[in-house]
Design a protein around this motif. Sequence first.
Motif, mmCIF file in Angstrom:
data_model
loop_
_atom_site.group_PDB
_atom_site.id
_atom_site.type_symbol
_atom_site.label_atom_id
_atom_site.label_comp_id
_atom_site.label_asym_id
_atom_site.label_seq_id
_atom_site.Cartn_x
_atom_site.Cartn_y
_atom_site.Cartn_z
ATOM 1 N N MET A 1 10.637 15.354 -33.886
ATOM 2 C CA MET A 1 10.606 14.076 -33.211
ATOM 3 C C MET A 1 10.855 12.968 -34.121
ATOM 4 S SD MET A 1 6.633 14.747 -31.537
ATOM 5 C CE MET A 1 6.498 16.007 -30.253
ATOM 6 N N PHE B 1 13.337 9.871 -33.248
ATOM 7 C CA PHE B 1 13.119 8.411 -33.519
ATOM 8 C C PHE B 1 14.122 7.468 -34.402
ATOM 9 C CE2 PHE B 1 8.274 9.701 -32.881
ATOM 10 C CZ PHE B 1 8.351 9.601 -31.642
ATOM 11 N N SER B 2 14.485 8.335 -35.457
ATOM 12 C CA SER B 2 15.637 7.967 -36.387
ATOM 13 C C SER B 2 16.847 7.748 -35.507
ATOM 14 C CB SER B 2 15.831 9.058 -37.585
ATOM 15 O OG SER B 2 14.536 8.970 -38.220
ATOM 16 N N GLY C 1 17.131 6.852 -32.373
ATOM 17 C CA GLY C 1 16.802 5.655 -31.649
ATOM 18 C C GLY C 1 16.941 4.361 -32.563
ATOM 19 N N THR D 1 3.613 12.411 -35.899
ATOM 20 C CA THR D 1 5.093 11.744 -36.482
ATOM 21 C C THR D 1 5.141 10.303 -36.419
ATOM 22 O OG1 THR D 1 5.763 13.742 -35.029
ATOM 23 C CG2 THR D 1 7.423 11.885 -35.819
ATOM 24 N N ILE D 2 4.433 9.641 -35.552
ATOM 25 C CA ILE D 2 4.685 8.247 -35.529
ATOM 26 C C ILE D 2 3.758 7.561 -36.731
ATOM 27 C CG2 ILE D 2 3.853 6.076 -34.255
ATOM 28 C CD1 ILE D 2 4.435 7.561 -31.656
ATOM 29 N N PHE E 1 7.616 7.961 -39.802
ATOM 30 C CA PHE E 1 8.256 6.976 -39.041
ATOM 31 C C PHE E 1 7.530 5.568 -39.420
ATOM 32 C CE2 PHE E 1 9.937 4.636 -35.026
ATOM 33 C CZ PHE E 1 10.950 4.824 -35.529
#
Length: 305
Positions: free
Chosen positions: A42, A46-47, A49, A238-239, A243
Amino acid sequence: MAYLGELISIGVAFSWTATALLSEFGSKRLGNLTLNVLRMAMALIFSLGLFWFAVGTPLPMGIPAEACGWMLLSGLVGYVIGDFCLFQCYIIIGSRYGQLFMTLAPLAAALMAWITLGQQMSLMSIVAMLVTLVGIGISVLGRGEHHRVSLKLPLNGVLYAISAAMCQGMGLVLSKIGMDHYDVGAMPAWLVPFSANFLRCVAGIIGFTLLLYWREGFAPLREAFHDRKGMGVAVATTIFGPFVGVGFSLMAVQYTAAGIASTLMAMTPIIIILPSYWLFHQKITWKVVLGAVISVVGVSLFFLG
């Protein structure tokens, strides 16, 4: 806005607190390796994106081979070995004590920088190490039989926690070495740490996937995709962690001194005490609180030296 950097730093400390609590729950529900495979995957998504949004391409560009090698090594040490040990200690001794031991990470980083970069350790850094160790000792040591000092926690959990802190500190120094080899003109300067973390996550997902396959096979991973609560925890972990936590920690040092930001972000062992009591019913004692406060003071002394 006045004190913006300080406010962001405190927010990061709360973000990492949420990460620790979620990771403890997720590790116990999904398993250490399964959660880490999901988390690395994940973080990479996210990276990608972020890169697409920032520079119009999903992959970071202009990374020298030498920088790539250092960042992959950092990911192996910091993520694969370090996070495996960290999540394992969460399962055994809980996230509250795990985060307390993570205050040893600056000690490991200082030792690693002394060995690899030749950076001298000041007297204040040595004092900081001793203060941090005293704080941890107050929290985890108690009186045993015949008035002897004894460890209140399972020894294997403590060893995992110490290993996690050492690997995080060493991984940080390896990341610094790698980023020093970057071509700063190839991408916006603020994107370099995210590019570096992307490569660390590549090493992380490769390492964790191989470990998962070797130890358990892919059955736990397939089962995790059908566990809605477990997947939700993995997304949130993860968020809040690699991130948002990483992004805002980098932003914090743009608005305030690095020492102030680092000290405020290191307040997690104090912040986590009440949530761990509410969520996991972990007993709060004056020794736990005092030890956490002294350990955070020890971390702050690192950045005064």
